[in-house]
Design a protein around this motif. Structure first.
Motif, PDB file in Angstrom:
ATOM      1  N   LYS A 197      38.508  35.833  52.194  1.00  0.00           N
ATOM      2  CA  LYS A 197      38.677  36.379  50.844  1.00  0.00           C
ATOM      3  C   LYS A 197      39.611  37.591  50.817  1.00  0.00           C
ATOM      4  CE  LYS A 197      36.036  37.621  46.744  1.00  0.00           C
ATOM      5  NZ  LYS A 197      36.912  36.890  45.855  1.00  0.00           N
ATOM      6  N   ILE A 198      39.627  38.375  51.885  1.00  0.00           N
ATOM      7  CA  ILE A 198      40.509  39.547  51.934  1.00  0.00           C
ATOM      8  C   ILE A 198      41.970  39.141  51.723  1.00  0.00           C
ATOM      9  CG2 ILE A 198      41.532  41.222  53.547  1.00  0.00           C
ATOM     10  CD1 ILE A 198      38.726  41.772  54.562  1.00  0.00           C
ATOM     11  N   TYR A 199      42.342  37.945  52.188  1.00  0.00           N
ATOM     12  CA  TYR A 199      43.741  37.520  52.106  1.00  0.00           C
ATOM     13  C   TYR A 199      44.027  36.626  50.902  1.00  0.00           C
ATOM     14  CZ  TYR A 199      43.725  39.645  56.627  1.00  0.00           C
ATOM     15  OH  TYR A 199      43.577  40.557  57.641  1.00  0.00           O
ATOM     16  N   GLU A 200      43.122  36.626  49.905  1.00  0.00           N
ATOM     17  CA  GLU A 200      43.381  35.822  48.715  1.00  0.00           C
ATOM     18  C   GLU A 200      44.651  36.332  48.037  1.00  0.00           C
ATOM     19  OE1 GLU A 200      40.128  36.066  45.978  1.00  0.00           O
ATOM     20  OE2 GLU A 200      40.188  38.227  45.905  1.00  0.00           O
ATOM     21  N   SER A 236      45.504  37.304  45.161  1.00  0.00           N
ATOM     22  CA  SER A 236      45.444  38.459  44.266  1.00  0.00           C
ATOM     23  C   SER A 236      45.310  39.786  45.019  1.00  0.00           C
ATOM     24  CB  SER A 236      44.283  38.319  43.276  1.00  0.00           C
ATOM     25  OG  SER A 236      43.047  38.344  43.971  1.00  0.00           O
ATOM     26  N   HIS A 237      44.926  39.726  46.280  1.00  0.00           N
ATOM     27  CA  HIS A 237      44.792  40.950  47.078  1.00  0.00           C
ATOM     28  C   HIS A 237      45.947  41.122  48.063  1.00  0.00           C
ATOM     29  CE1 HIS A 237      42.726  44.405  48.718  1.00  0.00           C
ATOM     30  NE2 HIS A 237      42.890  43.920  49.925  1.00  0.00           N
ATOM     31  N   HIS A 238      46.320  40.048  48.723  1.00  0.00           N
ATOM     32  CA  HIS A 238      47.473  40.045  49.638  1.00  0.00           C
ATOM     33  C   HIS A 238      48.407  38.935  49.182  1.00  0.00           C
ATOM     34  CE1 HIS A 238      44.832  42.346  52.384  1.00  0.00           C
ATOM     35  NE2 HIS A 238      45.963  42.833  52.825  1.00  0.00           N
ATOM     36  N   ALA A 278      53.150  40.172  51.157  1.00  0.00           N
ATOM     37  CA  ALA A 278      52.387  40.941  52.157  1.00  0.00           C
ATOM     38  C   ALA A 278      52.463  40.251  53.521  1.00  0.00           C
ATOM     39  CB  ALA A 278      50.937  41.108  51.714  1.00  0.00           C
ATOM     40  N   HIS A 286      41.802  46.742  57.248  1.00  0.00           N
ATOM     41  CA  HIS A 286      40.630  45.980  56.813  1.00  0.00           C
ATOM     42  C   HIS A 286      39.706  45.649  57.978  1.00  0.00           C
ATOM     43  CE1 HIS A 286      41.699  45.342  52.648  1.00  0.00           C
ATOM     44  NE2 HIS A 286      42.868  44.835  52.977  1.00  0.00           N
ATOM     45  N   GLN A 328      43.461  28.097  52.505  1.00  0.00           N
ATOM     46  CA  GLN A 328      42.622  28.959  51.674  1.00  0.00           C
ATOM     47  C   GLN A 328      42.068  28.197  50.469  1.00  0.00           C
ATOM     48  OE1 GLN A 328      45.300  32.207  50.843  1.00  0.00           O
ATOM     49  NE2 GLN A 328      44.552  33.410  52.572  1.00  0.00           N
TER      50      GLN A 328
END
Length: 141
Positions: free
Chosen positions: A83-86, A88-90, A94, A107, A135
């Motif tokens: 989820k950290i690399y979804e 909307s975040h990454h 990135a 992270h 993903q």
């Protein structure tokens, strides 16, 4: 009492053999946690041409640290199917910047990621397409 212990040992042996059999010949749609992996990754039933090219580039340049199918490696690097690399975040950029410049740890506690030598921007974008397909198949949008 001894016969109960023998029975449970037998059941555990059969269950272990069944689990190992499930992991052999893994196909699309199956989820397995490879030895040393941090995440179980379900594979899509198919990949686009760009995603297939990205998968080959990923295996050649990223899997040594981030594991097979972006599942991460214990003590080495995080899973990219997380989820950290979804998006909307990454976002995709990135990933491009991480490969180009490296990343300071923020992270995870794996340490800094060095730049990845020899990858073009186009190759990284193909890798990103592959990771995004993984993903999506695993509920990360």
């Amino acid at each position: 009492m001894k016969s109960i212990a023998v029975f449970f040992a037998f059941v555990a042996l059969i269950a272990g053999a069944w689990y190992v059999t499930l992991d052999n010949g893994r196909d699309a749609g199956e989820t397995a946690l490879p030895e040393g992996a941090l995440a179980a990754v379900t594979l899509p039933s198919s990949f686009s041409e760009q995603e297939e090219i990205g998968a080959r580039a990923y295996e050649a340049s990223c899997a040594v640290c981030h594991g097979t199918n972006a599942s991460g490696k214990v003590g080495v690097a995080p899973p990219l199917v997380h989820k950290i690399y979804e998006p909307s975040h990454h976002g995709d950029m990135a990933f491009v910047l991480a490969a180009q410049n490296g990343v300071r740890a923020h992270h995870w506690k794996f340490g800094n990621m060095p730049p990845v030598e020899g990858l073009t921007r186009a190759e990284v974008l193909n890798i990103v397409a592959y990771v995004r397909a993984l993903q999506r198949e695993n509920g990360i949008h």
